[in-house]
Write an enzyme that holds these catalytic residues in place. Structure first.
Site, PDB file in Angstrom:
ATOM      1  N   GLY A  69     129.420  97.134 -20.598  1.00 48.10           N
ATOM      2  CA  GLY A  69     128.620  98.284 -20.978  1.00 48.10           C
ATOM      3  C   GLY A  69     128.849  98.642 -22.428  1.00 48.10           C
ATOM      4  N   GLY A  70     128.397  99.820 -22.809  1.00 52.86           N
ATOM      5  CA  GLY A  70     128.466 100.254 -24.189  1.00 52.86           C
ATOM      6  C   GLY A  70     129.869 100.418 -24.728  1.00 52.86           C
ATOM      7  N   MET A  71     130.791 100.926 -23.912  1.00 52.14           N
ATOM      8  CA  MET A  71     132.147 101.189 -24.390  1.00 52.14           C
ATOM      9  C   MET A  71     133.203 100.293 -23.755  1.00 52.14           C
ATOM     10  SD  MET A  71     132.123 105.342 -24.563  1.00 52.14           S
ATOM     11  CE  MET A  71     133.748 105.480 -25.257  1.00 52.14           C
ATOM     12  N   ASP A 106     122.696 106.284 -20.647  1.00 58.33           N
ATOM     13  CA  ASP A 106     122.398 104.943 -20.149  1.00 58.33           C
ATOM     14  C   ASP A 106     121.519 104.968 -18.902  1.00 58.33           C
ATOM     15  OD1 ASP A 106     122.497 102.197 -19.918  1.00 58.33           O
ATOM     16  OD2 ASP A 106     124.398 102.202 -18.852  1.00 58.33           O
ATOM     17  N   GLU A 130     134.020  97.539 -20.084  1.00 55.60           N
ATOM     18  CA  GLU A 130     133.615  96.684 -18.981  1.00 55.60           C
ATOM     19  C   GLU A 130     133.960  97.348 -17.656  1.00 55.60           C
ATOM     20  OE1 GLU A 130     134.228  92.321 -20.921  1.00 55.60           O
ATOM     21  OE2 GLU A 130     136.024  93.438 -20.385  1.00 55.60           O
ATOM     22  N   VAL A 131     133.212  96.979 -16.625  1.00 58.83           N
ATOM     23  CA  VAL A 131     133.430  97.521 -15.290  1.00 58.83           C
ATOM     24  C   VAL A 131     133.861  96.376 -14.375  1.00 58.83           C
ATOM     25  CG1 VAL A 131     132.374  98.711 -13.324  1.00 58.83           C
ATOM     26  CG2 VAL A 131     131.721  99.337 -15.669  1.00 58.83           C
ATOM     27  N   LYS A 164     136.432 101.218 -14.876  1.00 62.21           N
ATOM     28  CA  LYS A 164     135.787 101.102 -16.189  1.00 62.21           C
ATOM     29  C   LYS A 164     136.887 101.060 -17.237  1.00 62.21           C
ATOM     30  CE  LYS A 164     132.423 103.515 -19.108  1.00 62.21           C
ATOM     31  NZ  LYS A 164     131.556 104.726 -19.161  1.00 62.21           N
TER      32      LYS A 164
END
Length: 168
Positions: A51-53, A166, A55-56, A71
């Site tokens: 993702g933007g900041m 998002d 990983e999940v 996250k």
């Protein structure tokens, strides 16, 4: 399998905003590996999405066998104090929220041996919203009902100062 954001409601069943990958990588960009245990509690099971900041990952609480989503802030962002402050603020706000249209955030922690900042939240297995709508041919009224459910969840988040960046 997919990670679901309950903000997308359950009108048609379970929905997803983050697509699962079957990527079997043992080591991920975030310096966490499959099988790593964070703070002696949460074991990394598999990579879900970036993702933007960060990983999940799908993980498991090794004490209770509960499946969770984890996250992890990307190390490149963790070097920026402003970005880390945003990540911490997100966790502070979202751990206070409890609403049927929102994923429950549980804890913000730092793994000391890996120096990783992470948030643990509910893991919800489901299919993507677009897959469901495409496959069942949702009516206009069903889509309107879903949009209303989304709006109610977002309104609740906004009451606490959370801004969803998002939506997809």
């Amino acid at each position: 399998r997919r990670l679901q954001s309950r903000a997308y409601g359950r009108i048609f069943g379970k929905f997803s905003t983050v697509t699962t990958t079957s990527d079997p990588r043992a080591t991920i960009k975030s310096s966490v590996g499959i099988g790593d245990v964070l703070n002696g509690i949460f074991q990394i099971k598999r990579f879900v999405a970036g993702g933007g900041m960060g990983e999940v990952f799908e993980g498991v609480n090794i004490n209770t066998d509960e499946i969770v989503a984890i996250k992890i802030m990307a190390p490149a962002f963790a070097q920026d104090e402003r970005v880390e402050a945003m990540f911490r603020n997100e966790a502070r706000i979202l751990t206070k929220l409890a609403h049927p249209a929102l994923v429950q955030y549980r804890v913000l922690a730092r793994e000391p041996s890996l120096n990783l900042l992470y948030i643990v939240m509910d893991y919800i297995d489901g299919v993507s919203l677009s897959d469901v709508i495409d496959s069942i041919g949702a009516t206009t009224n069903e889509i309107i009902a879903l949009a209303r459910r989304l709006a109610v969840g977002l309104r609740e988040a906004h009451k606490f100062g959370a801004i969803h960046r998002d939506l997809s």
